[in-house]
Design a protein around this motif. Structure first.
Motif, PDB file in Angstrom:
ATOM      1  N   ASN A   1      17.874  53.890  33.453  1.00  0.00           N
ATOM      2  CA  ASN A   1      17.411  54.643  32.290  1.00  0.00           C
ATOM      3  C   ASN A   1      17.554  53.875  30.983  1.00  0.00           C
ATOM      4  O   ASN A   1      17.029  54.299  29.950  1.00  0.00           O
ATOM      5  N   ASP A   2      18.239  52.742  31.044  1.00  0.00           N
ATOM      6  CA  ASP A   2      18.401  51.896  29.862  1.00  0.00           C
ATOM      7  C   ASP A   2      17.414  50.727  29.854  1.00  0.00           C
ATOM      8  O   ASP A   2      17.429  49.916  28.918  1.00  0.00           O
ATOM      9  N   LEU A   3      16.572  50.638  30.879  1.00  0.00           N
ATOM     10  CA  LEU A   3      15.680  49.490  31.014  1.00  0.00           C
ATOM     11  C   LEU A   3      14.305  49.755  30.402  1.00  0.00           C
ATOM     12  O   LEU A   3      13.750  50.844  30.549  1.00  0.00           O
ATOM     13  N   ARG A   4      13.786  48.733  29.742  1.00  0.00           N
ATOM     14  CA  ARG A   4      12.419  48.794  29.235  1.00  0.00           C
ATOM     15  C   ARG A   4      11.436  48.197  30.246  1.00  0.00           C
ATOM     16  O   ARG A   4      10.309  48.667  30.404  1.00  0.00           O
ATOM     17  N   GLU A   5      11.871  47.132  30.933  1.00  0.00           N
ATOM     18  CA  GLU A   5      11.072  46.461  31.955  1.00  0.00           C
ATOM     19  C   GLU A   5      11.990  46.115  33.118  1.00  0.00           C
ATOM     20  O   GLU A   5      13.136  45.701  32.902  1.00  0.00           O
ATOM     21  N   ALA A   6      11.498  46.233  34.349  1.00  0.00           N
ATOM     22  CA  ALA A   6      12.280  45.770  35.498  1.00  0.00           C
ATOM     23  C   ALA A   6      11.367  45.603  36.702  1.00  0.00           C
ATOM     24  O   ALA A   6      10.468  46.417  36.925  1.00  0.00           O
ATOM     25  N   LEU A   7      11.608  44.532  37.445  1.00  0.00           N
ATOM     26  CA  LEU A   7      10.902  44.269  38.698  1.00  0.00           C
ATOM     27  C   LEU A   7      11.924  43.885  39.757  1.00  0.00           C
ATOM     28  O   LEU A   7      12.973  43.301  39.454  1.00  0.00           O
ATOM     29  N   GLY A   8      11.617  44.201  41.001  1.00  0.00           N
ATOM     30  CA  GLY A   8      12.531  43.912  42.096  1.00  0.00           C
ATOM     31  C   GLY A   8      12.500  42.456  42.517  1.00  0.00           C
ATOM     32  O   GLY A   8      11.651  41.665  42.093  1.00  0.00           O
ATOM     33  N   GLY A   9      13.452  42.120  43.374  1.00  0.00           N
ATOM     34  CA  GLY A   9      13.533  40.775  43.924  1.00  0.00           C
ATOM     35  C   GLY A   9      14.091  40.800  45.326  1.00  0.00           C
ATOM     36  O   GLY A   9      14.412  41.867  45.868  1.00  0.00           O
ATOM     37  N   GLY A  10      14.226  39.635  45.905  1.00  0.00           N
ATOM     38  CA  GLY A  10      14.765  39.496  47.250  1.00  0.00           C
ATOM     39  C   GLY A  10      16.258  39.268  47.233  1.00  0.00           C
ATOM     40  O   GLY A  10      16.982  39.867  46.432  1.00  0.00           O
ATOM     41  N   PRO A  11      16.760  38.391  48.084  1.00  0.00           N
ATOM     42  CA  PRO A  11      18.203  38.173  48.170  1.00  0.00           C
ATOM     43  C   PRO A  11      18.791  37.580  46.883  1.00  0.00           C
ATOM     44  O   PRO A  11      18.127  36.844  46.154  1.00  0.00           O
ATOM     45  N   MET A  12      20.047  37.909  46.629  1.00  0.00           N
ATOM     46  CA  MET A  12      20.820  37.255  45.569  1.00  0.00           C
ATOM     47  C   MET A  12      21.185  35.859  46.063  1.00  0.00           C
ATOM     48  O   MET A  12      21.710  35.704  47.170  1.00  0.00           O
ATOM     49  N   LEU A  13      20.910  34.842  45.267  1.00  0.00           N
ATOM     50  CA  LEU A  13      21.174  33.462  45.659  1.00  0.00           C
ATOM     51  C   LEU A  13      22.480  32.930  45.084  1.00  0.00           C
ATOM     52  O   LEU A  13      23.215  32.189  45.749  1.00  0.00           O
ATOM     53  N   VAL A  14      22.722  33.269  43.826  1.00  0.00           N
ATOM     54  CA  VAL A  14      23.937  32.815  43.135  1.00  0.00           C
ATOM     55  C   VAL A  14      24.541  34.022  42.434  1.00  0.00           C
ATOM     56  O   VAL A  14      23.828  34.802  41.790  1.00  0.00           O
ATOM     57  N   ARG A  15      25.856  34.166  42.551  1.00  0.00           N
ATOM     58  CA  ARG A  15      26.557  35.253  41.862  1.00  0.00           C
ATOM     59  C   ARG A  15      27.907  34.720  41.380  1.00  0.00           C
ATOM     60  O   ARG A  15      28.614  34.053  42.155  1.00  0.00           O
ATOM     61  N   ASP A  16      28.239  34.983  40.137  1.00  0.00           N
ATOM     62  CA  ASP A  16      29.506  34.494  39.568  1.00  0.00           C
ATOM     63  C   ASP A  16      29.669  32.990  39.780  1.00  0.00           C
ATOM     64  O   ASP A  16      30.754  32.498  40.126  1.00  0.00           O
ATOM     65  N   ASN A  17      28.547  32.286  39.603  1.00  0.00           N
ATOM     66  CA  ASN A  17      28.525  30.816  39.691  1.00  0.00           C
ATOM     67  C   ASN A  17      28.800  30.285  41.095  1.00  0.00           C
ATOM     68  O   ASN A  17      29.118  29.110  41.265  1.00  0.00           O
TER      69      ASN A  17
END
Length: 302
Positions: A185-201
């Motif tokens: 509800n706070d987003l103006r634009e958003a699109l989906g994606g596939g797998p997360m590749l990198v998280r927390d470096n």
């Protein structure tokens, strides 16, 4: 006569060896690396065995393009295209591109989407394809928010695991399903994606080991965004990559969080060419032409 005939293959062999040596000396000539991203990827990703060519240029202030032709550590010819975008640069903003700039599901090539999105005051300077989609209807596999309206909150399958969006205050966010539910509800634009590749470096472990053309998007804490397309399905030009290696490349660029989006024939890397007022698809889509896709991410400049 017999002696003369015996000399012929010897001379041919000598010529072949001479030519081969000349080719080897050219192939081994040092490449002057212009792009800091090329050096980072070559030094720390574990993906590059040898850089054949390296090109760096400014698309527009705040957007730099790096093109790399390299030999992979698996021994295959590769081409990768990278945009480094300073999202804090004045006048740049991220916008979800959709067919005809509408909320209805459809399909359109990325350059055609740009035509409908661009206005007199805001120019589309760069873009990549985005979410996976239904190839019959254009319906995205993941979530969809446009102009502050939440249009789709469901996910097609386990592969649809992430999203990227822009909040109503202009912050760019990348996250998983749970984070979308918290922020939708706070987003103006958003699109989906596939797998997360990198998280927390950290590069995440993947179960998908297929080698394909790939598109990825990453960011770091200082506001640098990376759009990356690796071409594939062409043995002598570029062979494609696994999503694990795509993550390694994005981390090497500097991304501390990164996602995989649609690839294969959908992978599209487009810029507004700095030397001419035209949109140019810089990569070689594996279909042989620009594929009509469900949506895209556009970088606008005012």
């Amino acid at each position: 006569m017999l002696n003369k005939l015996r000399l012929i293959p010897v001379l041919i062999l000598f010529a072949a060896v001479s030519v081969s040596c000349e080719k080897d000396s050219v192939a081994q000539a040092p490449v002057i690396i212009e792009s800091p991203l090329t050096k980072k990827i070559a030094d720390s990703s574990g993906v590059v065995a040898q850089v054949f060519s390296d090109t760096l240029f400014q698309v527009t202030p705040g957007i730099m393009e790096t093109d790399i032709h390299y030999l992979s550590t698996d021994g295959y010819a590769m081409h990768v295209f990278i945009l480094e975008i300073d999202t804090k640069h004045p006048g740049l903003k991220l916008k979800a591109g959709t067919p005809y700039n509408a909320s209805a599901y459809a399909m359109q090539t990325v350059p055609d989407m740009a035509k409908y999105l661009e206005t007199g005051n805001a120019k589309v300077m760069a873009a990549v394809n985005a979410d996976f989609f239904n190839t019959s209807t254009g319906e995205p596999r993941g979530i969809f928010v446009k102009d502050g309206k939440v249009i789709k909150t469901t996910w097609a399958n386990a592969r649809s695991a992430t999203f990227m969006g822009v909040t109503k205050t202009g912050e760019i966010v990348i996250g998983n399903r749970a984070e979308f539910a918290e922020q939708q509800n706070d987003l103006r634009e958003a699109l989906g994606g596939g797998p997360m590749l990198v998280r927390d470096n950290q590069v995440l472990t993947q179960t998908d080991l297929t080698v394909e053309p790939r598109t990825g998007i990453g960011m770091n804490a200082s506001g640098k965004m990376y759009f990356i397309v690796v071409d594939g399905r062409s043995f002598y030009y570029s062979n494609g990559i696994t999503i694990t290696r795509l993550g390694q490349m994005l981390k090497a660029c500097g991304a501390t969080i990164a996602i995989n989006v649609d690839g294969g024939g959908s992978s599209t890397f487009m810029i507004k060419h700095p030397l001419a007022d035209v949109w140019q698809v810089r990569n070689r889509p594996s279909d042989g032409t620009n594929r009509a896709v469900g949506n895209a991410w556009m970088i606008m400049a005012q």
